[in-house]
Design a protein around this motif. Structure first.
Motif, short mmCIF file in Angstrom:
data_model
loop_
_atom_site.label_atom_id
_atom_site.label_comp_id
_atom_site.label_asym_id
_atom_site.label_seq_id
_atom_site.Cartn_x
_atom_site.Cartn_y
_atom_site.Cartn_z
N ALA A 125 0.83 -1.21 0.00
CA ALA A 125 0.00 0.00 0.00
C ALA A 125 0.86 1.26 0.00
CB ALA A 125 -0.92 0.01 1.22
N MET A 126 2.13 1.14 0.40
CA MET A 126 3.04 2.28 0.42
C MET A 126 3.76 2.49 -0.91
SD MET A 126 4.79 1.42 4.11
CE MET A 126 6.03 2.71 3.90
N ARG A 127 3.64 1.54 -1.83
CA ARG A 127 4.42 1.61 -3.07
C ARG A 127 4.19 2.91 -3.84
NH1 ARG A 127 7.10 -2.32 -6.48
NH2 ARG A 127 6.53 -3.95 -4.97
N PRO A 128 2.94 3.38 -4.03
CA PRO A 128 2.77 4.65 -4.76
C PRO A 128 3.48 5.82 -4.09
CG PRO A 128 0.68 3.47 -4.60
CD PRO A 128 1.64 2.76 -3.71
N ARG A 129 3.48 5.85 -2.76
CA ARG A 129 4.16 6.93 -2.05
C ARG A 129 5.67 6.85 -2.28
NH1 ARG A 129 5.52 11.71 -0.72
NH2 ARG A 129 6.31 12.01 1.41
N VAL A 130 6.24 5.65 -2.23
CA VAL A 130 7.67 5.48 -2.47
C VAL A 130 8.01 5.83 -3.92
CG1 VAL A 130 9.59 3.83 -2.49
CG2 VAL A 130 7.91 3.77 -0.64
N GLN A 131 7.12 5.49 -4.85
CA GLN A 131 7.35 5.85 -6.25
C GLN A 131 7.41 7.37 -6.41
OE1 GLN A 131 7.69 3.67 -9.22
NE2 GLN A 131 8.53 5.69 -9.72
N LYS A 132 6.51 8.09 -5.73
CA LYS A 132 6.53 9.55 -5.80
C LYS A 132 7.81 10.12 -5.20
CE LYS A 132 3.82 13.72 -4.97
NZ LYS A 132 5.03 14.52 -4.66
N MET A 133 8.25 9.53 -4.07
CA MET A 133 9.52 9.97 -3.50
C MET A 133 10.66 9.81 -4.50
SD MET A 133 9.51 8.32 0.32
CE MET A 133 8.14 8.50 1.45
N ALA A 134 10.71 8.64 -5.14
CA ALA A 134 11.78 8.39 -6.10
C ALA A 134 11.76 9.42 -7.22
CB ALA A 134 11.65 6.98 -6.67
N ASP A 135 10.59 9.68 -7.76
CA ASP A 135 10.49 10.66 -8.85
C ASP A 135 10.85 12.06 -8.38
OD1 ASP A 135 9.75 9.04 -11.07
OD2 ASP A 135 7.74 8.83 -10.23
N ASP A 136 10.43 12.42 -7.18
CA ASP A 136 10.72 13.76 -6.67
C ASP A 136 12.22 13.96 -6.46
OD1 ASP A 136 8.05 14.38 -6.71
OD2 ASP A 136 7.74 14.16 -4.55
N PHE A 137 12.88 12.99 -5.87
CA PHE A 137 14.32 13.14 -5.63
C PHE A 137 15.10 13.10 -6.94
CE2 PHE A 137 13.27 12.13 -1.19
CZ PHE A 137 14.11 13.03 -0.52
N ILE A 138 14.66 12.30 -7.90
CA ILE A 138 15.33 12.29 -9.21
C ILE A 138 15.09 13.61 -9.94
CG2 ILE A 138 15.35 11.19 -11.48
CD1 ILE A 138 14.82 8.52 -10.02
N ASP A 139 13.89 14.15 -9.82
CA ASP A 139 13.63 15.48 -10.40
C ASP A 139 14.62 16.50 -9.84
OD1 ASP A 139 11.51 14.65 -11.94
OD2 ASP A 139 9.96 15.29 -10.51
#
Length: 412
Positions: A125-139
């Motif tokens: 259930a946390m996967r979408p939140r972790v995906q957003k973190m990954a994209d934000d830090f890569i941005d």
């Protein structure tokens, strides 16, 4: 580790010293000295501090059996508990890390209070939140000057933020807990430095638990406060569980992110498979192979025999120490054909990177999910990613009990 145990005047003839775990000659694999232990069979004695001669377990089957054997104790205060350093200082700074140093039934009682937070269903259930973190830090990386330290700008922040949100720890304090965690897992910090670092974290978590007792939130520490109020947990136990989760929740995953990224950059054909697939099964298998191949827990999982135990034709006597070397078990050729070859298509799920038995890592579903998100996202978003430095100048953590990288300068 960068050195073998201190020399003594009471060496035991025919028994090798406990070896360094890694070597700069081959930074992704166990050191030649470590590998040489397998020549003595799946079980051999090694010389540790003074005249101590614990058993080193190198075989996969033997290690799995012993990790599940209740006749082995994890309590480091027991006589005979193995350590490659002076036992008076072996656990400075980590003597109060909650249930990891306890046997059942106390271990099971405390572990049950947090295990529900790490079920596969809750972690997924946390996967979408972790995906957003990954994209934000890569941005944020891509918005920079075209060069970054992958450790500081991606590998360390994401698991730190994940475990902070789970526990209810303010992420703005991340520099504080990262700095103290680094000292605790250092193999070269003094006992006094490790003790101070642990005290810093324990005091911090105790104060946070105190606040949550009056102002609870929707987080794991607040859940532990409910156990305190029910009389099932003490405030100190809750705080030390918080230290364990905060330390384990970011330190190991951060090292796997950076070290696995560097390894894949050395194998572009396998990196391409991860980058180009949409199949979650392929990503899952790749992560398991990286966990097997890298085996970042140094110095083994340690135990003391409480009774005589027969293993592989040898007898571990009651009171003798046991060191279970996952980095060797995970390269056992009888279980993993061509074990020194990285093969992200192999089925490596029976590796022991997270241990086994009652003391297997409670947070392994979370670590797996984070790695499954991070690797493909990073390589898809930055397909031209490459290290700035040559492999022989990159700062590997030979000086830590959790292997990884101090830094990884990259460009694209």
């Amino acid at each position: 580790m960068t050195s073998t145990p201190p020399a003594t005047d009471t060496s035991t003839p025919g028994i090798p010293d406990f070896p360094p775990a890694r070597s700069s000659q081959c930074p992704f694999a166990p050191s030649p000295e470590m590998r040489a232990l397998t020549e003595h069979g799946p079980l051999t004695q090694v010389r540790s501090w003074g005249d101590s001669t614990p058993w080193a377990v190198t075989g996969h089957a033997e290690q799995k059996a012993l990790l599940s054997d209740p006749r082995l104790s994890v309590e480091f205060t027991r006589p005979g508990f193995p350590s490659p350093v002076d036992p008076a200082h072996a656990h400075a700074g980590s003597a109060d890390l909650s249930f990891v140093g306890m046997d059942d039934p106390e271990h099971a009682r405390l572990r049950r209070m947090i295990s529900g937070a790490f079920t596969i269903k809750r972690v997924e259930a946390m996967r979408p939140r972790v995906q957003k973190m990954a994209d934000d830090f890569i941005d944020a990386m891509l918005a920079g000057p075209g060069q970054a330290d992958l450790v500081q700008e991606l590998a360390l922040p994401i698991p730190s933020l994940v475990i902070s949100e789970m526990l209810g720890v303010p992420y703005e304090d991340h520099e504080f807990f990262q700095a103290n965690s680094k000292v605790i897992v250092s193999a070269v910090a003094s006992p006094e430095e490790r003790t101070t670092a642990h005290t810093n974290l324990a005091t911090y978590l105790d104060e946070l638990v105190g606040r949550k007792l009056t102002e609870p939130g929707d987080d794991l520490l607040s859940s532990l406060c409910t156990q305190i109020e029910a009389g099932e947990l003490t405030r100190r136990e809750a705080a030390t569980m918080g230290v364990l989760l905060l330390l384990g929740g970011h330190e190991t995953t951060a090292n796997m992110i950076s070290l696995g990224t560097l390894l894949l950059l050395q194998h572009p054909e396998q990196l391409a498979v991860i980058r180009d697939t949409d199949d979650p099964t392929v990503i899952r298998d790749a992560v398991e192979e990286l966990l097997r191949y890298l085996s970042i827990v140094h110095l083994g999982r340690r135990r003391t025999a409480m009774e005589d135990i027969e293993v592989a034709g040898r007898t571990i006597r009651a009171g003798e120490g046991v060191i279970l070397l996952g980095e060797l078990a995970n390269r056992d050729p009888s279980v993993f054909p061509e074990p020194d070859r990285l093969d992200i298509t192999r089925n490596a799920r029976h590796h022991q990177a997270f241990g086994a038995g009652a003391h297997h890592c409670v947070g392994q579903p979370l670590a797996r999910m984070e790695l499954q998100v991070l690797y493909p996202t990073l390589f898809r978003r930055i397909p031209t990613l490459r290290p700035v430095e040559d492999l022989d100048t990159i700062a590997f953590k030979y000086d830590a009990i959790i292997y990884g990288l101090h830094s990884l300068p990259v460009t694209w």
